[in-house]
Design a protein around this motif. Structure first.
Motif, PDB file in Angstrom:
ATOM      1  N   GLY A   1      57.179  25.335 -46.454  1.00 42.70           N
ATOM      2  CA  GLY A   1      57.671  23.968 -46.453  1.00 42.70           C
ATOM      3  C   GLY A   1      57.325  23.233 -45.174  1.00 42.70           C
ATOM      4  O   GLY A   1      56.365  23.546 -44.469  1.00 42.70           O
ATOM      5  N   ILE A   2      58.144  22.243 -44.848  1.00 46.31           N
ATOM      6  CA  ILE A   2      57.909  21.353 -43.719  1.00 46.31           C
ATOM      7  C   ILE A   2      59.165  21.283 -42.869  1.00 46.31           C
ATOM      8  O   ILE A   2      60.278  21.155 -43.398  1.00 46.31           O
ATOM      9  CB  ILE A   2      57.529  19.945 -44.220  1.00 46.31           C
ATOM     10  N   GLY A   3      58.993  21.371 -41.571  1.00 51.35           N
ATOM     11  CA  GLY A   3      60.124  21.302 -40.657  1.00 51.35           C
ATOM     12  C   GLY A   3      60.284  19.907 -40.085  1.00 51.35           C
ATOM     13  O   GLY A   3      59.318  19.289 -39.660  1.00 51.35           O
ATOM     14  N   ILE A   4      61.506  19.394 -40.087  1.00 47.15           N
ATOM     15  CA  ILE A   4      61.812  18.137 -39.416  1.00 47.15           C
ATOM     16  C   ILE A   4      62.981  18.377 -38.471  1.00 47.15           C
ATOM     17  O   ILE A   4      63.770  19.311 -38.656  1.00 47.15           O
ATOM     18  CB  ILE A   4      62.139  17.003 -40.416  1.00 47.15           C
ATOM     19  N   ALA A   5      63.059  17.547 -37.451  1.00 46.42           N
ATOM     20  CA  ALA A   5      64.081  17.744 -36.432  1.00 46.42           C
ATOM     21  C   ALA A   5      64.755  16.426 -36.111  1.00 46.42           C
ATOM     22  O   ALA A   5      64.197  15.349 -36.315  1.00 46.42           O
ATOM     23  CB  ALA A   5      63.461  18.345 -35.171  1.00 46.42           C
ATOM     24  N   ALA A   6      65.974  16.520 -35.615  1.00 48.80           N
ATOM     25  CA  ALA A   6      66.720  15.380 -35.109  1.00 48.80           C
ATOM     26  C   ALA A   6      67.418  15.859 -33.847  1.00 48.80           C
ATOM     27  O   ALA A   6      67.291  17.029 -33.465  1.00 48.80           O
ATOM     28  CB  ALA A   6      67.721  14.888 -36.150  1.00 48.80           C
ATOM     29  N   HIS A   7      68.126  14.967 -33.182  1.00 54.28           N
ATOM     30  CA  HIS A   7      68.832  15.369 -31.960  1.00 54.28           C
ATOM     31  C   HIS A   7      69.877  16.427 -32.294  1.00 54.28           C
ATOM     32  O   HIS A   7      70.836  16.175 -33.012  1.00 54.28           O
ATOM     33  CB  HIS A   7      69.501  14.150 -31.328  1.00 54.28           C
ATOM     34  N   GLY A   8      69.649  17.658 -31.811  1.00 53.54           N
ATOM     35  CA  GLY A   8      70.598  18.743 -32.022  1.00 53.54           C
ATOM     36  C   GLY A   8      70.509  19.421 -33.369  1.00 53.54           C
ATOM     37  O   GLY A   8      71.389  20.222 -33.710  1.00 53.54           O
ATOM     38  N   LEU A   9      69.466  19.127 -34.145  1.00 54.09           N
ATOM     39  CA  LEU A   9      69.365  19.694 -35.492  1.00 54.09           C
ATOM     40  C   LEU A   9      67.922  20.027 -35.843  1.00 54.09           C
ATOM     41  O   LEU A   9      66.999  19.296 -35.488  1.00 54.09           O
ATOM     42  CB  LEU A   9      69.899  18.699 -36.527  1.00 54.09           C
ATOM     43  N   LEU A  10      67.753  21.159 -36.549  1.00 60.17           N
ATOM     44  CA  LEU A  10      66.464  21.548 -37.105  1.00 60.17           C
ATOM     45  C   LEU A  10      66.633  21.706 -38.607  1.00 60.17           C
ATOM     46  O   LEU A  10      67.550  22.397 -39.065  1.00 60.17           O
ATOM     47  CB  LEU A  10      65.990  22.868 -36.487  1.00 60.17           C
TER      48      LEU A  10
END
Length: 229
Positions: free
Chosen positions: A143-152
């Motif tokens: 799949g594909i990984g996305i990130a946000a502040h404090g989250l994977l």
């Protein structure tokens, strides 16, 4: 509704009338990428995250988010990248207006492609209150990984259920980055993957074709109810 512009295919020279899709901002207002009517469409020959996503500011509340760059499929088979207008210096320097904090009802993005699945997950995370959504630095096992502040987050658009290894690898990667994690799958999860996610504290969601994440375990139910902390 967004304004339509004429887009010419560089391969076959056909002209198309195109209107950019609207995406839901966290405040509930529609966000539409600004198209450049004087620009030239280009053919998409390879995929890169930086080319596929653009920053667009909501005209209602001033929030800036990452949204898919407009694309159009020509009848000759060429995939076109539609030109987007650059913001003026005055727009970039202007102080964004204030907006109310409460979450509005979630507005899903219909899933037809793997790209749509990533967009749907990003829209949902933004609705939960996560900021600075971007592509993850490390590529996941599937799949594909996305990130946000404090989250994977991991988005798996494949037709097989996510495995025990998939869940464990996501959790390990998140641990190394001192971040929480969440998994989105189109095809569900193997029984041992669900059991392991509960012990590791990984919220699991299934993306239905309407683009609405459905909680699979209690951790996902809690995240859906409380949002980002």
């Amino acid at each position: 509704m967004s304004e339509s512009v004429s887009v010419r295919c560089p391969a076959c020279r056909r002209e198309h009338l195109y209107a950019a899709p609207a995406y839901p901002c966290e405040c509930g207002a529609p966000v539409v990428p600004p198209l450049d009517p004087a620009g030239t469409a280009t053919a998409v020959t390879h995929r890169a995250w930086d080319d596929e996503w653009i920053s667009v500011r909501c005209t209602a509340c001033g929030r800036e988010g990452e949204w898919p760059r407009p694309e159009l499929g020509c009848t000759c088979g060429t995939l076109l990248r539609v030109p987007v207008a650059r913001a003026s210096a005055e727009d970039e320097e202007a102080e964004p207006p204030k907006a109310p904090a409460p979450r509005r009802a979630f507005q899903p993005i219909t899933i037809r492609t793997a790209r749509d699945a990533v967009t749907a997950a990003a829209v949902y995370l933004r609705w939960l209150g996560y900021r600075d959504i971007r592509r993850a630095d490390q590529r996941p096992t599937s799949g594909i990984g996305i990130a946000a502040h404090g989250l994977l987050a991991q988005v798996d658009p494949t037709v097989r259920p996510a495995s025990l290894r998939d869940v464990e690898c996501l959790w390990l990667t998140a641990m190394t980055e001192s971040a929480a994690c969440v998994y989105f799958s189109l095809s569900g999860y193997a029984p041992d993957a669900r059991a392991r996610a509960d012990t590791l504290g990984v919220p699991l969601f299934v993306l239905d074709l309407t683009g609405t994440p459905q909680p699979v375990n209690t951790l996902a139910d809690e995240l859906d109810s409380t949002g980002a902390c």
